[in-house]
Structures are given as C-alpha cells and as structure tokens.
Design a protein around this motif. Structure first.
Motif, PDB file in Angstrom:
ATOM      1  N   TYR A   1     -40.654  -4.876 -47.471  1.00 24.85           N
ATOM      2  CA  TYR A   1     -39.876  -5.434 -46.378  1.00 24.85           C
ATOM      3  C   TYR A   1     -40.673  -6.438 -45.554  1.00 24.85           C
ATOM      4  O   TYR A   1     -41.839  -6.197 -45.224  1.00 24.85           O
ATOM      5  CB  TYR A   1     -39.411  -4.300 -45.443  1.00 24.85           C
TER       6      TYR A   1
ATOM      7  N   LEU B   1     -36.546  -0.727 -40.741  1.00 22.28           N
ATOM      8  CA  LEU B   1     -36.532  -0.943 -42.194  1.00 22.28           C
ATOM      9  C   LEU B   1     -35.118  -0.878 -42.753  1.00 22.28           C
ATOM     10  O   LEU B   1     -34.780  -1.601 -43.703  1.00 22.28           O
ATOM     11  CB  LEU B   1     -37.418   0.094 -42.885  1.00 22.28           C
TER      12      LEU B   1
ATOM     13  N   GLU C   1     -33.260  -4.197 -42.909  1.00 23.83           N
ATOM     14  CA  GLU C   1     -33.572  -5.067 -44.041  1.00 23.83           C
ATOM     15  C   GLU C   1     -33.084  -4.482 -45.355  1.00 23.83           C
ATOM     16  O   GLU C   1     -32.674  -5.228 -46.246  1.00 23.83           O
ATOM     17  CB  GLU C   1     -35.070  -5.350 -44.103  1.00 23.83           C
ATOM     18  N   ARG C   2     -33.128  -3.153 -45.491  1.00 20.94           N
ATOM     19  CA  ARG C   2     -32.605  -2.565 -46.728  1.00 20.94           C
ATOM     20  C   ARG C   2     -31.113  -2.848 -46.871  1.00 20.94           C
ATOM     21  O   ARG C   2     -30.638  -3.171 -47.971  1.00 20.94           O
ATOM     22  CB  ARG C   2     -32.852  -1.050 -46.759  1.00 20.94           C
TER      23      ARG C   2
ATOM     24  N   GLN D   1     -30.717  -6.263 -48.130  1.00 21.44           N
ATOM     25  CA  GLN D   1     -30.966  -6.326 -49.572  1.00 21.44           C
ATOM     26  C   GLN D   1     -29.786  -5.798 -50.374  1.00 21.44           C
ATOM     27  O   GLN D   1     -29.504  -6.277 -51.475  1.00 21.44           O
ATOM     28  CB  GLN D   1     -32.232  -5.537 -49.902  1.00 21.44           C
TER      29      GLN D   1
END
Length: 271
Positions: free
Chosen positions: A77, A105, A108-109, A112
């Motif tokens: 990340y 986190l 950002e996951r 994705q």
C-alpha cells in the motif's frame, strides 16, 4: 450466519484477512473468490489484480489497538508507507512504515478492489478527515477518488459500544483517463460534493430509543396506516382496526438519504 438464517447461504459469502497479500490467502478462499468473480486463480496474483467490483459498502475495523505491522502486508500500500510534508505543502511517500491503523489500509484495499468508475461507501473516524498528521491520507484519497458525499454521523451512531466520532464517505474511483488529465494539468478538477450532518440517530448513548418531541417537550404521535385483523364473522367478513398512534423516532438519517438521492439526480452522476 445472519445471511444463512435469512435464506441466503449461497451468496458468495467469503471470509479472509483481506489486508494480506493475495498470495497469502488460503487456497480454498482463492478458489472460491476466483469462482465468484468468474476468473482463474492465477489471475489473482497480486493487489494489482483485484479490481473487479463496481460497488463496495464497508464499515472497517479501526483503532490504535489493532495495528498492522507485517512488512509484507504494509508494502502493498502507498498508505502503508511513511509520508513527509514537503516545502510545497504536498506530501511525499517514503519508506515502509513500521505499523499502520487498519482503517487507513482498508481505504486503499477498497481502491484496489474497485473497477474503474466503481464506487464505495465507507465509515471512517473523523481523525482521518481532519487530523493534521493524516493530511497525506486525504491527499491520496482526493488524487485517487472523486469525493461524492461526506455525511458527518451523530456522536452516538455506534453507541453503546463505540463512541468514536465518524463520518460516511461516498467515493468514486477515477478512471485512468481522468488520472492522466489531472496529472497533466497539475491540479485536481473542481466538482460539487454533497455534505450533510446527522443531528439525530434515533437512540441515545445507552442504546435507548429517542423520539421526536414538540416545542412543549411532548412526544409527537402520528396516525398509523397499519391495520390488524381481530376476528372473522360467520359471513366471512373480517373485523379490523387501525393500530394505535405511533411515536416518531428522532432520526434524520432517512431525510439525508432522500436529500442525497435528489442531489445525485441533479448532479447527473450516471448511477
């Protein structure tokens, strides 16, 4: 279990530590996940291969008591790195951090996991939206997402178990063309953002229901449209009556939702 009890035990309900690198996911999960997405397992080799979802709704775990300190996890990340504030007022990514709160986190996951143009609603602690030291998170989010809406939740929203002040953000992932255009022009595009404050949530910090009151402090009662069947006579006719007048829950969440739907139509978001 709740989904199973409500007759949805086959709706691709999967469980895994989703922050870990995909190659660390158990093979059984990878197989089920790939099958649900309609792709091959070997097409899910890294965090760059996850962008298959159009919509995500999430309330991720958050708090300093749940730090993520696994280096292999963090290095996936941008937000798993240390960021420094430059002289120009912009944040610059540095080396991998020693630890990071999970809620950062998860932002950002989710990015994705989204396909281009995909959108998500996420609950985040207000510190991410205002703490000076977390300015790099806000910078990263505004570069990667279009901020559709920000709703400041009531302080008792998650009481009686959690008193953290939170907000709901609705974000839409920018496509590659938009990212390139903003990078070329050296600035972010201007656009409208829906913003609201949730002043009443329908319960207090102990979880007890709170009802609306008039100027005299009396609870407001409204007529019920529901009827209840009392009996059926010999001719087959049912005897019914209206339900008693009902108290009005002091919760403006439905009002915010309705206002957002109207704003979204006027803003012509396309969804």
């Amino acid at each position: 279990m709740n989904m199973v009890m409500n007759n949805d035990g086959s709706g691709n309900i999967l469980r895994v530590d989703s922050l870990r690198h995909p190659h660390e996911w158990p093979s059984e999960f990878r197989e089920a996940f790939a099958s649900a997405l309609g792709v091959k397992q070997d097409e899910l080799r890294s965090y760059n291969d996850l962008g298959h979802f159009n919509v995500i709704a999430t309330n991720p775990p958050f708090g300093s008591k749940l730090p993520v300190n696994d280096i292999q996890t963090l290095q996936q990340y941008d937000l798993g790195h240390v960021w420094d504030l430059g002289d120009d007022g912009c944040w610059v990514r540095g080396e991998v951090a020693r630890s990071q709160p999970p809620e950062i986190l998860f932002i950002e996951r989710c990015y994705q996991l989204l396909a281009e143009g995909g959108r998500m609603a996420i609950v985040l602690p207000d510190a991410i939206l205002g703490a000076p030291g977390l300015g790099y998170v806000r910078q990263w989010m505004l570069e990667k997402f279009k901020l559709i809406a920000s709703v400041d939740l009531h302080s008792d929203a998650f009481q009686p178990r959690n008193g953290t002040q939170t907000s709901v953000l609705i974000l839409q992932k920018k496509d590659n063309a938009e990212l390139l255009r903003e990078k070329t022009q050296g600035r972010l595009n201007d656009y409208e953002i829906f913003m609201a404050q949730n002043r009443a949530i329908g319960h207090d910090k102990r979880g007890n229901k709170v009802f609306k009151r008039n100027d005299l402090g009396e609870e407001i009662l409204i007529d019920s449209v529901d009827v209840v069947e009392l009996a059926i006579n010999s001719q087959g006719d049912a005897t019914t009556r209206l339900m008693p007048r009902q108290k009005l829950l002091d919760d403006d969440t439905p009002v915010i939702s309705q206002a957002f739907r109207g704003w979204k139509t006027d803003a012509v978001l396309g969804w």
